[in-house]
Design an enzyme around this catalytic site. Structure first.
Site, PDB file in Angstrom:
ATOM      1  CB  SER A  96      -2.779  -2.747  -5.498  1.00  0.00           C
ATOM      2  OG  SER A  96      -3.375  -3.971  -5.227  1.00  0.00           O
ATOM      3  CE1 TYR A 131       3.033  -0.590  -3.656  1.00  0.00           C
ATOM      4  CE2 TYR A 131       3.005  -1.127  -1.324  1.00  0.00           C
ATOM      5  CZ  TYR A 131       2.977  -0.184  -2.338  1.00  0.00           C
ATOM      6  OH  TYR A 131       2.901   1.156  -2.026  1.00  0.00           O
ATOM      7  CE  LYS A 143       5.803   1.839  -3.891  1.00  0.00           C
ATOM      8  NZ  LYS A 143       5.923   3.086  -4.656  1.00  0.00           N
ATOM      9  NE  ARG A 186      -6.905  -7.042   1.881  1.00  0.00           N
ATOM     10  CZ  ARG A 186      -7.029  -5.847   1.325  1.00  0.00           C
ATOM     11  NH1 ARG A 186      -7.718  -5.702   0.217  1.00  0.00           N
ATOM     12  NH2 ARG A 186      -6.451  -4.795   1.863  1.00  0.00           N
ATOM     13  CG  ASP A 192      -4.060  -6.983   4.629  1.00  0.00           C
ATOM     14  OD1 ASP A 192      -3.498  -6.329   3.736  1.00  0.00           O
ATOM     15  OD2 ASP A 192      -5.289  -7.112   4.721  1.00  0.00           O
TER      16      ASP A 192
HETATM   17  N1  LIG Z   1      -2.066   5.586  -0.653  1.00  0.00           N
HETATM   18  C1  LIG Z   1      -1.304   5.100   0.306  1.00  0.00           C
HETATM   19  O1  LIG Z   1      -1.738   4.892   1.434  1.00  0.00           O
HETATM   20  C2  LIG Z   1       0.151   4.788   0.044  1.00  0.00           C
HETATM   21  C3  LIG Z   1       0.896   4.234   1.092  1.00  0.00           C
HETATM   22  C4  LIG Z   1       2.247   3.956   0.855  1.00  0.00           C
HETATM   23  C5  LIG Z   1       2.820   4.260  -0.362  1.00  0.00           C
HETATM   24  N2  LIG Z   1       2.053   4.768  -1.357  1.00  0.00           N
HETATM   25  C6  LIG Z   1       2.705   5.064  -2.643  1.00  0.00           C
HETATM   26  O2  LIG Z   1       2.370   6.391  -3.026  1.00  0.00           O
HETATM   27  C7  LIG Z   1       2.311   6.488  -4.452  1.00  0.00           C
HETATM   28  C8  LIG Z   1       0.988   7.077  -4.882  1.00  0.00           C
HETATM   29  O3  LIG Z   1      -0.062   6.188  -4.463  1.00  0.00           O
HETATM   30  P1  LIG Z   1      -1.597   6.550  -4.592  1.00  0.00           P
HETATM   31  O4  LIG Z   1      -2.265   6.056  -3.385  1.00  0.00           O
HETATM   32  O5  LIG Z   1      -1.743   7.965  -4.986  1.00  0.00           O
HETATM   33  O6  LIG Z   1      -2.028   5.577  -5.768  1.00  0.00           O
HETATM   34  P2  LIG Z   1      -2.737   5.907  -7.171  1.00  0.00           P
HETATM   35  O7  LIG Z   1      -3.010   4.595  -7.820  1.00  0.00           O
HETATM   36  O8  LIG Z   1      -3.871   6.823  -6.958  1.00  0.00           O
HETATM   37  O9  LIG Z   1      -1.579   6.673  -7.942  1.00  0.00           O
HETATM   38  C9  LIG Z   1      -0.556   6.019  -8.656  1.00  0.00           C
HETATM   39  C10 LIG Z   1      -0.478   6.700 -10.002  1.00  0.00           C
HETATM   40  O10 LIG Z   1       0.607   6.129 -10.748  1.00  0.00           O
HETATM   41  C11 LIG Z   1       0.159   5.929 -12.089  1.00  0.00           C
HETATM   42  N3  LIG Z   1       0.971   4.863 -12.679  1.00  0.00           N
HETATM   43  C12 LIG Z   1       0.979   3.532 -12.367  1.00  0.00           C
HETATM   44  N4  LIG Z   1       1.862   2.879 -13.139  1.00  0.00           N
HETATM   45  C13 LIG Z   1       2.431   3.813 -13.932  1.00  0.00           C
HETATM   46  C14 LIG Z   1       3.426   3.768 -14.948  1.00  0.00           C
HETATM   47  N5  LIG Z   1       4.009   2.622 -15.297  1.00  0.00           N
HETATM   48  N6  LIG Z   1       3.757   4.915 -15.571  1.00  0.00           N
HETATM   49  C15 LIG Z   1       3.168   6.099 -15.244  1.00  0.00           C
HETATM   50  N7  LIG Z   1       2.222   6.201 -14.293  1.00  0.00           N
HETATM   51  C16 LIG Z   1       1.871   5.076 -13.659  1.00  0.00           C
HETATM   52  C17 LIG Z   1      -1.301   5.569 -11.956  1.00  0.00           C
HETATM   53  O11 LIG Z   1      -2.043   5.738 -13.137  1.00  0.00           O
HETATM   54  C18 LIG Z   1      -1.728   6.510 -10.832  1.00  0.00           C
HETATM   55  O12 LIG Z   1      -2.158   7.755 -11.334  1.00  0.00           O
HETATM   56  C19 LIG Z   1       2.560   5.078  -4.978  1.00  0.00           C
HETATM   57  O13 LIG Z   1       3.926   4.954  -5.303  1.00  0.00           O
HETATM   58  C20 LIG Z   1       2.238   4.193  -3.786  1.00  0.00           C
HETATM   59  O14 LIG Z   1       2.913   2.966  -3.836  1.00  0.00           O
HETATM   60  C21 LIG Z   1       0.734   5.040  -1.188  1.00  0.00           C
END
Ligand SMILES: NC(=O)c1ccc[n+]([C@@H]2O[C@H](COP(=O)([O-])OP(=O)(O)OC[C@H]3O[C@@H](n4cnc5c(N)ncnc54)[C@H](O)[C@@H]3O)[C@@H](O)[C@H]2O)c1
Length: 318
Positions: free
Chosen positions: A84, A147, A151, A274, A277
């Site tokens: 986030s 964040y 990455k 925000r 963003d």
């Molecule tokens: N959803 C999107 O649009 C998007 C876009 C770009 C990148 N991402 C990346 O994709 C990945 C998955 O995102 P998502 O949307 O499924 O989010 P999500 O929050 O649903 O999934 C992240 C998961 O990681 C787990 N987690 C967090 N910290 C942890 C830790 N220290 N140890 C073990 N588990 C941990 C959480 O409990 C969760 O299940 C993330 O790395 C995110 O940054 C997502």
């Protein structure tokens, strides 16, 4: 595409991770490691109870636990992160710990356990607000939030681990992923489930800024596919790839599309833009096409229909 492999999905109880798990569990030995901080056990509980997958509750900040979990693993699909932008602005140290220390631990454990390949979930946020569109991987990154910095750092660690230790890695820069099992309450990239949830409940849709900002929305199944394609492609080793739908849609347009599909009109309330963003986002996906043969199989309209179908059917708390 992948059979008879041992695959560890970090963050496998989260939105993207659980979609991966549901796609690969048949024919493979799948382990999820997740601390359940933002994820939802409900997403995978059926598979855990049937012993179709193994669940390890713990953090990627625990190196020893990762070394145990990764032993004999062929692939690690590293999705765990605090995902986030606003949360990283509120608490940059916690984000740094999970996303940078955690990723470094994942790479060290994967190297020590001779894992065949690690695929890292990076993010389009590393591009920041640079005006040039579409975004191409060789553009100079310009992160706008803690964040995004985490990455970018994770991508660099992945590249360095490939170059120094020969650990095969690919970083995938996801562009606004949406689809089933996404949490409408999560703050990041959750505009699709949030708007669907508001419209179903008859609540106003809240838009930050004037709504003319655009996003390249990516259906989650395409992201799952990109992870699997990366595992089997040697050409993508040490590389960073954009993963997106390849088309941009404004937030105002998104709100109208959702109301039209649901056949319901709700009020739109505009709030202040925000911090962190970006204004516009659109990916050039030709590198992913060349190196892993990636092509999105979902148009935005097709993906949106599928996401709305899911949210209408599920008991998921909207
Ligand atoms: N959803 C999107 O649009 C998007 C876009 C770009 C990148 N991402 C990346 O994709 C990945 C998955 O995102 P998502 O949307 O499924 O989010 P999500 O929050 O649903 O999934 C992240 C998961 O990681 C787990 N987690 C967090 N910290 C942890 C830790 N220290 N140890 C073990 N588990 C941990 C959480 O409990 C969760 O299940 C993330 O790395 C995110 O940054 C997502």
């Amino acid at each position: 595409m992948i059979k008879d492999k041992k695959i560890v999905v970090t963050g496998g109880a989260g939105f993207i991770g659980s979609n991966i798990v549901h796609d690969i569990y048949e024919g493979n030995e799948v382990t999820v490691i997740d601390d359940l901080s933002t994820g939802n056990l409900e997403n995978i509980i059926g598979l855990v109870e049937k012993e179709s997958i193994k669940q390890v509750k713990g953090s990627i900040t625990d190196l020893k636990l990762l070394q145990e979990t990764f032993s004999d693993a062929d692939f690690v699909l590293h999705q765990a992160a605090i995902p986030s932008v606003p949360r990283s602005i509120k608490n940059p140290i916690a984000t740094n710990k999970a996303n940078i220390d955690g990723t470094l631990n994942v790479l060290v454990a994967a190297r020590d356990c001779n894992v065949e390949k690690v695929v890292f979930a990076s993010s389009s946020s590393v591009y920041g607000d640079t005006p040039t569109l579409p975004k191409i991987e060789n553009m100079c990154p310009s992160p706008l939030s803690p964040y995004a910095i985490t990455k970018l750092c994770g991508e660099n660690y992945c590249r360095i681990f490939y170059e120094i230790y020969g650990l095969r890695t690919t970083s995938l820069r996801y562009f606004n992923v949406y689809g089933p099992m996404q949490n409408p309450k999560s703050e990041y990239a959750a505009v699709v489930p949030k708007f669907i949830s508001s419209t179903i409940r008859g609540n106003p849709i809240e838009i930050y800024g004037d709504g003319e900002q655009t996003r390249d929305f990516t259906f989650v199944e395409d992201v799952v596919n990109a992870n699997l394609l990366s595992c089997v492609s040697k050409k993508s080793d040490g590389k960073i790839l954009n993963i997106a739908g390849g088309k941009r849609i404004s937030i105002n347009e998104l709100a109208l599309k959702i109301m039209k599909i649901l056949g319901k009109e709700v009020e739109i309330i505009y709030r202040e833009r925000r911090e962190g963003d970006v204004k516009d986002s659109l990916a050039d996906i030709s590198l992913a096409k060349n190196l892993i043969d990636y092509a999105p199989s979902y148009s935005f309209d097709k993906g949106l229909d599928k996401a709305i179908e899911y949210f209408k059917k599920t008991n998921f708390e909207l």
